[in-house]
Design an enzyme around this catalytic site. Structure first.
Site, PDB file in Angstrom:
ATOM      1  N   SER A  25      30.098  91.117  -5.761  1.00 49.05           N
ATOM      2  CA  SER A  25      30.474  89.747  -5.952  1.00 49.05           C
ATOM      3  C   SER A  25      29.788  89.076  -5.023  1.00 49.05           C
ATOM      4  O   SER A  25      29.983  87.806  -4.770  1.00 49.05           O
ATOM      5  CB  SER A  25      31.800  89.774  -6.354  1.00 49.05           C
ATOM      6  N   HIS A 158      37.980  50.444 -31.205  1.00 53.17           N
ATOM      7  CA  HIS A 158      37.064  51.229 -32.372  1.00 53.17           C
ATOM      8  C   HIS A 158      35.545  50.874 -31.962  1.00 53.17           C
ATOM      9  O   HIS A 158      34.929  50.581 -32.962  1.00 53.17           O
ATOM     10  CB  HIS A 158      37.647  50.612 -33.550  1.00 53.17           C
ATOM     11  N   SER A 279      10.041  58.655 -19.628  1.00 48.82           N
ATOM     12  CA  SER A 279       9.606  59.588 -20.687  1.00 48.82           C
ATOM     13  C   SER A 279       8.268  59.967 -20.299  1.00 48.82           C
ATOM     14  O   SER A 279       7.305  59.191 -19.835  1.00 48.82           O
ATOM     15  CB  SER A 279       9.631  59.011 -22.078  1.00 48.82           C
ATOM     16  N   LYS A 285       9.908  53.879 -22.052  1.00 50.09           N
ATOM     17  CA  LYS A 285      11.493  54.339 -21.791  1.00 50.09           C
ATOM     18  C   LYS A 285      11.920  54.294 -20.336  1.00 50.09           C
ATOM     19  O   LYS A 285      11.134  54.543 -19.663  1.00 50.09           O
ATOM     20  CB  LYS A 285      11.580  55.528 -22.581  1.00 50.09           C
ATOM     21  N   ASN A 287      15.418  56.190 -19.013  1.00 45.94           N
ATOM     22  CA  ASN A 287      16.815  56.846 -19.779  1.00 45.94           C
ATOM     23  C   ASN A 287      17.802  56.876 -18.703  1.00 45.94           C
ATOM     24  O   ASN A 287      17.460  57.034 -17.378  1.00 45.94           O
ATOM     25  CB  ASN A 287      16.065  58.003 -20.183  1.00 45.94           C
ATOM     26  N   GLU A 292      23.913  60.500 -18.760  1.00 47.15           N
ATOM     27  CA  GLU A 292      24.047  61.856 -19.657  1.00 47.15           C
ATOM     28  C   GLU A 292      24.334  63.101 -19.151  1.00 47.15           C
ATOM     29  O   GLU A 292      25.062  64.049 -19.860  1.00 47.15           O
ATOM     30  CB  GLU A 292      22.530  61.802 -20.442  1.00 47.15           C
ATOM     31  N   TYR A 319      47.550  92.787  -8.537  1.00 49.20           N
ATOM     32  CA  TYR A 319      45.878  92.592  -8.566  1.00 49.20           C
ATOM     33  C   TYR A 319      45.366  93.395  -9.603  1.00 49.20           C
ATOM     34  O   TYR A 319      45.500  94.496  -9.806  1.00 49.20           O
ATOM     35  CB  TYR A 319      45.371  92.802  -7.097  1.00 49.20           C
ATOM     36  N   GLN A 324      38.466  89.319  -9.969  1.00 47.47           N
ATOM     37  CA  GLN A 324      37.194  88.826  -9.115  1.00 47.47           C
ATOM     38  C   GLN A 324      36.168  87.776 -10.047  1.00 47.47           C
ATOM     39  O   GLN A 324      35.478  86.892  -9.487  1.00 47.47           O
ATOM     40  CB  GLN A 324      36.330  90.058  -8.957  1.00 47.47           C
ATOM     41  N   LYS A 327      35.985  83.510  -8.881  1.00 49.34           N
ATOM     42  CA  LYS A 327      35.245  82.519  -8.060  1.00 49.34           C
ATOM     43  C   LYS A 327      34.100  81.831  -8.697  1.00 49.34           C
ATOM     44  O   LYS A 327      33.863  80.773  -8.487  1.00 49.34           O
ATOM     45  CB  LYS A 327      34.872  83.311  -6.991  1.00 49.34           C
TER      46      LYS A 327
END
Ligand code: ARG
Length: 461
Positions: A25, A158, A279, A285, A287, A292, A319, A324, A327
């Site tokens: 790990s 709404h 773009s 464009k 963006n 997003e 344990y 493990q 993380k």
């Protein structure tokens, strides 16, 4: 086969290469090297103070760990490829550096309580960073809110124009949400503030250790009182990820509004070039990619929470190696939330709001119809009847393609004789908003009050 495992004594054969790779790990928990070393320094000091190791060995270990940390930070030392995790890596590097004394560090300790303390120290540091990033975003929103404390815009329900509000008021709503995100995080940090070290593998140790001294030196409020709980608990990580998820959910709503407001249809916001993208094919464009992505990365943080909830579900005490897997989601959840906060703050600091587009939108859509009803109520007409009259007036305007402000008094009086010339104080959005003076409402006075209060909260922190 690899044969450098610490349990070598009991085994005749080394771990299969594929099993080693599957279970290692270090590529993830290597991020915790500072916490691992801090925990080890406190542990070594306590072992020496309690006479469990000699003062010379204690000093050599601590000196070695301090130098090792500096070398890792400076990039002078890499982690050994055959180390399974950060605990083994640090121990190996320490023994290389200080010799056999380094082998005494793991006395009265297990990797089970070691990893548990590393995680708590790591969470503490991440909470500090995220709390500071929340404050920074609050400061940016507050600056914009103050700038737009009198900018009229439509308030929506709404996603339909409902009643006029002020942009400052709208932005201050997010300060409130962020404040809950901040205190939620501090709240779970309080519950995580106990030292697991000294629980050893699960049952404590027969060495005369002093857990309270270690707790004090690592800055914990106290010790985890049950050794089995100390090594098996991960609910503090779950709480942290739940806080990350709720925080991202709130941030994602702000992101969505930015995306919406940046459209040609709304044109409420102009995002600065440094935080927009173009773009590759459509030259016109611009963006709102950052907003997003904040919205999109929210799913990833929910995923981190669900991933660890699922890992922990049904695990017997104490344990288990499954743990493990804690993380990666913990680190990724923290990174993603913190990065999102920083990017949102930068983007909003570099954006300009279009007050005239907002005012125009607030003027359309009959957003002051409620004012007509309230006006009639003040003339003594019951609210239900007043609502009916206001509705009929809106219907009249829709048929003739008129706005409410375009009606003249005789026309209004056809709907109710109660109307007098002061009705025109209520038909335009700016005057309507001016009237909303109840506590926490959208009037300029209330917004100014909120701004003053927030300034005293976020300044200089
Ligand atoms: N790398 C392990 C983890 O993160 C450390 C604890 C290992 N303990 C053990 N008994 N194998 O969970």
């Amino acid at each position: 086969m690899t044969n450098s495992q610490p349990w070598g004594g009991r085994f005749r054969e080394g771990l299969a290469e594929v099993a080693f790779r599957f279970s290692a790990s270090l590529d993830v928990d290597g991020r915790l090297f500072r916490q691992d070393i801090a925990g080890s320094i406190a542990h070594a000091q306590m072992l020496a103070d309690c006479g469990i190791i000699s003062a010379e060995d204690g000093a050599a270990i601590i000196q070695g760990l301090i130098e090792l940390r500096a070398d890792i930070e400076a990039g002078n030392v890499g982690f050994p490829a055959d180390a399974e995790d950060i605990h083994m890596a640090v121990e190996k590097l320490l023994i290389e550096r200080v010799g056999p004394a380094g082998g005494r560090l793991h006395t009265a300790r297990s990797r089970n309580d070691q990893v548990a303390v590393d995680i708590k120290l790591y969470l503490r540091q991440r909470v500090e960073g995220i709390v500071a990033s929340i404050r920074q975003l609050q400061r940016v929103l507050l600056r914009q809110a103050e700038l737009h404390a009198a900018t009229v815009m439509p308030g929506y329900t709404h996603l339909q124009r409902a009643q006029p509000v002020l942009l400052g008021h709208h932005l201050l709503a997010y300060l409130q949400m962020l404040e809950r995100d901040r205190t939620r995080l501090l709240d779970c940090q309080r519950r995580a503030d106990t030292l697991p070290l000294g629980a050893a593998a699960l049952a404590g140790t027969s060495f005369p250790i002093d857990r309270h001294a270690v707790a004090a030196s690592l800055g914990f409020a106290g010790i985890a009182e049950n050794s089995m709980d100390a090594v098996s608990a991960r609910d503090h990580v779950l709480e942290f990820l739940a806080a990350c998820s709720i925080g991202m959910s709130n941030l994602s709503r702000l992101a969505e509004e930015v995306v919406l407001w940046a459209t040609t249809e709304f044109q409420f916001i102009q995002i600065g070039d440094a935080f927009s993208t173009g773009s590759s094919i459509m030259p016109q464009k611009k963006n709102p990619d950052m907003a997003e992505l904040v919205r999109g990365k929210t799913g990833r943080v929910y995923g981190a929470l669900i991933s660890l909830l699922t890992t922990m579900k049904g695990l017997p005490l104490s344990y288990n190696r499954d743990m493990q897997e804690d993380k990666l989601p913990m680190i990724d959840g923290a990174d993603t939330w913190e990065d999102s906060l920083v990017v949102m703050a930068g983007m909003l600091d570099n954006s300009t709001f279009n007050a005239s587009a907002m005012a125009a939108a607030a003027g359309g859509g009959f957003s002051t119809a409620t004012e007509i009803a309230d006006y009639l109520v003040r003339c003594g007409i019951p609210f239900r009847d007043a609502h009916g009259v206001a509705g009929a007036i809106v219907g009249y305007c829709v048929e003739r393609n008129l706005t409410l402000a375009e009606l003249d008094l005789p026309t209004l009086q056809k709907f109710s004789s109660a109307f007098a010339s002061d009705i025109f104080n209520y038909l335009d959005p700016a005057s309507a908003v001016e009237q909303r003076r109840s506590a926490g409402a959208a009037s300029p006075q209330e917004v100014a009050r909120q701004v003053r209060w927030w300034k005293s909260v976020v300044s200089g922190q």
